[in-house]
Design a protein around this motif. Structure first.
Motif, PDB file in Angstrom:
ATOM      1  N   VAL A   1      -7.816   4.668   1.272  1.00 41.15           N
ATOM      2  CA  VAL A   1      -8.270   3.283   1.468  1.00 41.15           C
ATOM      3  C   VAL A   1      -9.565   3.381   2.263  1.00 41.15           C
ATOM      4  CG1 VAL A   1      -7.752   1.019   2.461  1.00 41.15           C
ATOM      5  CG2 VAL A   1      -5.905   2.372   1.437  1.00 41.15           C
TER       6      VAL A   1
ATOM      7  N   HIS B   1     -12.968  -0.662   5.674  1.00 39.81           N
ATOM      8  CA  HIS B   1     -13.307  -2.037   5.269  1.00 39.81           C
ATOM      9  C   HIS B   1     -12.823  -3.046   6.301  1.00 39.81           C
ATOM     10  CE1 HIS B   1      -9.087  -1.755   4.115  1.00 39.81           C
ATOM     11  NE2 HIS B   1      -9.053  -3.069   4.131  1.00 39.81           N
TER      12      HIS B   1
ATOM     13  N   THR C   1      -2.990  -9.447  10.020  1.00 44.02           N
ATOM     14  CA  THR C   1      -2.153  -8.705   9.069  1.00 44.02           C
ATOM     15  C   THR C   1      -1.026  -8.003   9.800  1.00 44.02           C
ATOM     16  OG1 THR C   1      -3.901  -8.316   7.452  1.00 44.02           O
ATOM     17  CG2 THR C   1      -2.100  -6.717   7.483  1.00 44.02           C
TER      18      THR C   1
ATOM     19  N   MET D   1      -2.717   4.674   8.521  1.00 42.95           N
ATOM     20  CA  MET D   1      -3.961   3.920   8.696  1.00 42.95           C
ATOM     21  C   MET D   1      -4.688   4.304   9.980  1.00 42.95           C
ATOM     22  SD  MET D   1      -3.873  -0.145   8.044  1.00 42.95           S
ATOM     23  CE  MET D   1      -4.359  -0.784   9.634  1.00 42.95           C
TER      24      MET D   1
ATOM     25  N   ARG E   1       0.001 -11.289   5.335  1.00 40.47           N
ATOM     26  CA  ARG E   1      -1.148 -11.938   5.974  1.00 40.47           C
ATOM     27  C   ARG E   1      -0.766 -13.346   6.435  1.00 40.47           C
ATOM     28  NH1 ARG E   1      -4.259  -7.105   5.076  1.00 40.47           N
ATOM     29  NH2 ARG E   1      -4.163  -6.648   2.865  1.00 40.47           N
TER      30      ARG E   1
ATOM     31  N   ASP F   1     -10.885  -6.728   6.166  1.00 44.17           N
ATOM     32  CA  ASP F   1     -10.150  -7.591   5.232  1.00 44.17           C
ATOM     33  C   ASP F   1     -10.906  -8.892   4.968  1.00 44.17           C
ATOM     34  OD1 ASP F   1      -8.110  -5.704   5.295  1.00 44.17           O
ATOM     35  OD2 ASP F   1      -7.002  -6.758   6.866  1.00 44.17           O
TER      36      ASP F   1
ATOM     37  N   LYS G   1       1.517   5.158  -0.926  1.00 39.39           N
ATOM     38  CA  LYS G   1       0.970   6.465  -1.311  1.00 39.39           C
ATOM     39  C   LYS G   1       2.144   7.406  -1.503  1.00 39.39           C
ATOM     40  CE  LYS G   1      -3.134   5.864   1.536  1.00 39.39           C
ATOM     41  NZ  LYS G   1      -3.728   6.289   2.806  1.00 39.39           N
TER      42      LYS G   1
ATOM     43  N   PHE H   1       0.893  -1.163   0.000  1.00 39.71           N
ATOM     44  CA  PHE H   1       0.000   0.000   0.000  1.00 39.71           C
ATOM     45  C   PHE H   1       0.932   1.213   0.000  1.00 39.71           C
ATOM     46  CE2 PHE H   1      -2.909  -3.230   1.381  1.00 39.71           C
ATOM     47  CZ  PHE H   1      -4.175  -2.798   1.029  1.00 39.71           C
TER      48      PHE H   1
ATOM     49  N   ARG I   1       4.418   7.374   1.771  1.00 41.01           N
ATOM     50  CA  ARG I   1       3.887   6.500   2.826  1.00 41.01           C
ATOM     51  C   ARG I   1       3.757   5.104   2.231  1.00 41.01           C
ATOM     52  NH1 ARG I   1      -1.548   4.030   4.607  1.00 41.01           N
ATOM     53  NH2 ARG I   1      -0.722   2.851   2.867  1.00 41.01           N
TER      54      ARG I   1
ATOM     55  N   HIS J   1     -10.936  -0.794   9.228  1.00 31.94           N
ATOM     56  CA  HIS J   1      -9.810   0.133   9.098  1.00 31.94           C
ATOM     57  C   HIS J   1      -9.813   0.763   7.710  1.00 31.94           C
ATOM     58  CE1 HIS J   1      -8.471  -3.751   7.580  1.00 31.94           C
ATOM     59  NE2 HIS J   1      -7.565  -3.116   6.844  1.00 31.94           N
TER      60      HIS J   1
ATOM     61  N   HIS K   1      -3.113  -6.272  12.847  1.00 29.78           N
ATOM     62  CA  HIS K   1      -4.570  -6.109  12.982  1.00 29.78           C
ATOM     63  C   HIS K   1      -5.325  -7.372  12.587  1.00 29.78           C
ATOM     64  CE1 HIS K   1      -4.314  -4.433   8.747  1.00 29.78           C
ATOM     65  NE2 HIS K   1      -5.423  -5.124   8.602  1.00 29.78           N
TER      66      HIS K   1
ATOM     67  N   THR L   1       1.878  -5.151   3.483  1.00 29.41           N
ATOM     68  CA  THR L   1       1.003  -5.976   4.322  1.00 29.41           C
ATOM     69  C   THR L   1       1.364  -7.433   4.092  1.00 29.41           C
ATOM     70  OG1 THR L   1      -0.715  -6.149   2.625  1.00 29.41           O
ATOM     71  CG2 THR L   1      -0.951  -4.372   4.217  1.00 29.41           C
TER      72      THR L   1
ATOM     73  N   SER M   1      -7.667   4.397   5.401  1.00 31.82           N
ATOM     74  CA  SER M   1      -6.679   5.483   5.518  1.00 31.82           C
ATOM     75  C   SER M   1      -6.994   6.600   4.531  1.00 31.82           C
ATOM     76  CB  SER M   1      -5.255   4.964   5.303  1.00 31.82           C
ATOM     77  OG  SER M   1      -5.109   4.444   4.009  1.00 31.82           O
TER      78      SER M   1
ATOM     79  N   TRP N   1       1.471  -5.041   9.141  1.00 30.10           N
ATOM     80  CA  TRP N   1       1.655  -3.875   8.253  1.00 30.10           C
ATOM     81  C   TRP N   1       3.043  -3.333   8.557  1.00 30.10           C
ATOM     82  CZ3 TRP N   1       2.749   1.098   7.038  1.00 30.10           C
ATOM     83  CH2 TRP N   1       2.060   1.722   5.989  1.00 30.10           C
TER      84      TRP N   1
END
Ligand SMILES: O=C(O)CCC(=O)C(=O)O
Length: 271
Positions: A107, A110, A125, A140, A215, A112, A99, A97, A209, A198, A192, A213, A200, A127
């Protein structure tokens, strides 16, 4: 590689995670210098993107790139994850992710787990911050305790710059007022729960940024291969006595892209 006791979660951290669905203020995985070195090599991965693709298309490339696989298999990360998932778990996904400075990309709120054809919900997750991340550069935010409320219906995004296609409408099923702002130093990570709400905002700052992530799921979690046929597990700790999922082969190249595309429930059209 030996694991480090500094990354084993205390009983208080485990209780906090169960209650709130996230953890911050964890000991760093990489020093700022190590993270800067890893970050300096990121363009070699990005160079493998094809015309029309963005960094969001780097999904599950840990299966073909030791550059990412070695991060996913870092024992310090595994110590943290073991504190949440217990002794037997696997890694199955990784994605960026990113930016860039002045990015309008957001983001949307939502969960996941809404995107994943996986049962039961026993996934976390990690991050991992490639840059210092805070409120100013689009860090986030997460609603504490929202993982305990079950899955909430998501709607298709309209008129937003969200990198995800589904999101929750603030005010319908939850309020963003209680959101916690995540703040991380480069080389630090957060955890998380897969049901935690969550999202962002954009990054209006001059600073990039970027986060990776990763998983992880307990061995009791099964993916529906009819929805995501390319799903592969990489055992991180313990033994996979249940063998519910296909097992992946570790990569050998430092930078290489897979020949398949990962598929979420939304992309498969089953939501
Ligand atoms: O990086 C972000 O802002 C969001 C990350 C995210 O949605 C996720 O980890 O599932």
């Amino acid at each position: 590689m030996a694991s480090s006791s500094a990354h084993q979660l205390s009983a208080a951290q485990q209780a906090f995670y169960q209650e709130n669905g996230y953890l911050l203020d964890l000991p760093p995985i990489y020093t700022p210098e190590q993270m800067a070195e890893i970050s300096a090599d990121l363009p070699q991965l990005l160079a493998l993107l094809e015309p029309g693709e963005t960094s969001k298309d780097i999904r599950e490339w840990h299966e073909t790139s030791t550059y990412l696989y070695d991060i996913c298999m870092n024992p310090k990360i595994h110590d943290l994850v073991e504190g949440v998932l217990g002794p037997n778990f696997y890694c199955w996904a990784s994605s960026f992710f990113i930016k860039e400075p002045h990015s309008t990309s957001t983001v949307g709120w939502h969960q996941d787990a809404y995107y994943w054809p996986m049962t039961p919900h026993n996934s976390v997750t990690v991050w991992l911050a490639f840059d210092d991340v805070d409120a100013v550069n689009g860090g986030m935010k997460l609603i504490p305790g929202s993982h305990r409320g079950g899955l909430v219906k998501h709607e298709r995004n309209t008129g937003t710059d969200s990198v995800l296609s589904l999101q929750l409408a603030d005010g319908t099923d939850f309020s963003s007022d209680s959101a916690i702002q995540f703040q991380l130093k480069a080389g630090q990570c957060s955890l998380h729960d897969d049901r935690a709400i969550h999202g962002s905002p954009a990054n209006p700052s001059d600073r990039r940024r970027a986060g990776l992530t990763i998983r992880y799921s307990g061995i009791n979690v099964q993916n529906d291969l009819a929805v995501n046929p390319n799903f592969k597990t990489y055992l991180c700790r313990g033994t996979d006595t249940l063998r519910l999922n296909p097992v992946g082969t570790p990569p050998t190249a430092r930078f290489a892209r897979p020949s398949f595309k990962a598929v979420s429930v939304e992309e498969a059209g089953t939501r």
